[in-house]
Design an enzyme around this catalytic site. Structure first.
Site, PDB file in Angstrom:
ATOM      1  N   ASP A 182      30.864  31.644  33.961  1.00  0.00           N
ATOM      2  CA  ASP A 182      29.883  31.727  34.926  1.00  0.00           C
ATOM      3  C   ASP A 182      28.661  30.731  34.826  1.00  0.00           C
ATOM      4  OD1 ASP A 182      29.869  33.139  37.256  1.00  0.00           O
ATOM      5  OD2 ASP A 182      29.170  35.023  36.450  1.00  0.00           O
TER       6      ASP A 182
ATOM      7  N   GLN B 232      30.997  40.873  35.058  1.00  0.00           N
ATOM      8  CA  GLN B 232      30.622  40.858  36.629  1.00  0.00           C
ATOM      9  C   GLN B 232      29.301  41.914  36.634  1.00  0.00           C
ATOM     10  OE1 GLN B 232      32.540  39.945  38.976  1.00  0.00           O
ATOM     11  NE2 GLN B 232      31.046  40.485  40.241  1.00  0.00           N
TER      12      GLN B 232
ATOM     13  N   LYS C  71      39.049  37.492  42.146  1.00  0.00           N
ATOM     14  CA  LYS C  71      39.095  36.609  41.103  1.00  0.00           C
ATOM     15  C   LYS C  71      40.672  36.781  40.349  1.00  0.00           C
ATOM     16  CE  LYS C  71      34.127  36.735  40.723  1.00  0.00           C
ATOM     17  NZ  LYS C  71      32.960  37.293  40.192  1.00  0.00           N
TER      18      LYS C  71
END
Ligand code: NAD
Length: 293
Positions: free
Chosen positions: A120, A97, A53
């Site tokens: 997200d 994460q 990422k």
């Protein structure tokens, strides 16, 4: 032979567009878009995902503000880090994460992320916005699947779509997105009786069960588009998905490969969410509407 739903190529193309948006506006805004990836603990797969990422951010000119906390960090301290990132004016997107180490409950932590910075798309408000068809950051993996279908000319309208898996991360938002695109959607899961009877009716089959190579040609209607979300490390080395690709590609009209299908698009949609949030904050045109579900 099935059309290859090439996520790697599409990700590259979208990155090019995102890079151009950033380049065009960063000097007038006075700062690039910023993405903060918060990692807790030392899950080895997460380390690779976070590095990917950050590399993707660097390619398109997005600044990374990663934070890596030890596995034993108390929940209050993780929460404090999230609150600091919420308040940080350089940060447009925050990603926690997953999975978190044992003992840390993800629910209150995901809830603490500013919904406008929710890169997200997993905040309850944003899942509710998806349900209601209101704008907001969307879950990256299913949004990436929608972009893959669209760029390959596969329009879900009027089609029968079957989604295998009902997780909040993939299956549920996937079903909502396909329904919003006017497909007739069935969600199958671990308690579904006679899975075959459902999947063999599907014009579009999205497999997100997390079971290595569980889907073969016997599950697939000839001519269907099959999207394989699963990703697994094989004991003998290499990666595979939830679909036996060698078996399915001879009868499907389209199939996404693993690797190189949904995975790269998941990272790209994270960048889309971050760049779009930056544009919204600064009232900028972005020309990315075709990527927003
Ligand atoms: P999960 O374990 O949270 O959910 C799996 C779902 O599949 C559940 O709803 C379960 O009911 C269903 N399921 C399990 N076994 C089944 C069976 N035999 N028949 C029918 N349904 C069954 O997993 P998840 O987070 O949704 O992820 C699914 C897969 O996608 C995993 O392999 C994960 O690694 C992968 N994934 C890939 C990406 C990517 O970027 N490529 C992103 C997220 C997840």
């Amino acid at each position: 032979m099935a059309l290859r739903l090439d996520g790697k190529a599409l990700a590259k193309e979208v990155e090019g567009r995102l890079g151009a948006v950033v380049l065009a506006a960063a000097s007038s805004v006075g700062r690039p878009p910023g993405l903060a990836v918060l990692r807790v603990g030392d899950d080895p797969a997460s380390a690779v995902y976070v590095a990917n990422k950050e590399k993707a951010c660097a390619r398109i000119g997005v600044a990374s503000y990663g934070a890596h906390l030890p596995a034993k960090t108390p929940p209050a301290e993780v929460l404090k880090t999230i609150q600091e990132l919420n308040a940080d004016p350089r940060v447009d997107g925050i990603l926690l994460q997953l999975p978190l180490p044992d003992g840390l409950d993800e629910t209150p932590l995901l809830q603490a992320i500013d919904p406008e910075k929710d890169a997200d798309g997993l905040h309850t408000l944003n899942l509710g916005r998806l349900l209601k068809g209101e704008p907001g950051p969307r879950s990256c993996t299913p949004a990436g699947v929608m972009a893959l279908l669209k760029s390959n000319g596969i329009d879900p309208a009027g089609k029968r779509a079957v989604v295998i898996g009902r997780s909040i991360l993939v299956g549920q938002p996937m079903a909502l997105m396909l329904q919003a695109a006017n497909a007739t959607v069935t969600v199958a899961h671990s308690r579904t009786a006679d899975l075959l009877a459902h999947t063999r009716n599907a014009d579009i089959l999205v497999v997100a069960a997390g079971r290595p190579e569980m889907i073969g040609s016997e599950h697939v209607q000839p001519g269907a588009a099959v999207v394989d979300v699963g990703i697994h490390r094989k004991p003998e080395g290499g990666l595979c998905g939830d679909v036996r690709s060698a078996d399915v590609e001879s009868i499907a009209a389209a199939l996404s490969p693993v690797p190189g299908g949904v995975g790269p698009m998941t990272v790209t949609m994270l960048l889309v969410n971050t760049v779009v949030a930056w544009c919204r904050r600064h009232d900028l045109e972005h020309g990315l509407d075709d990527l927003i579900v």
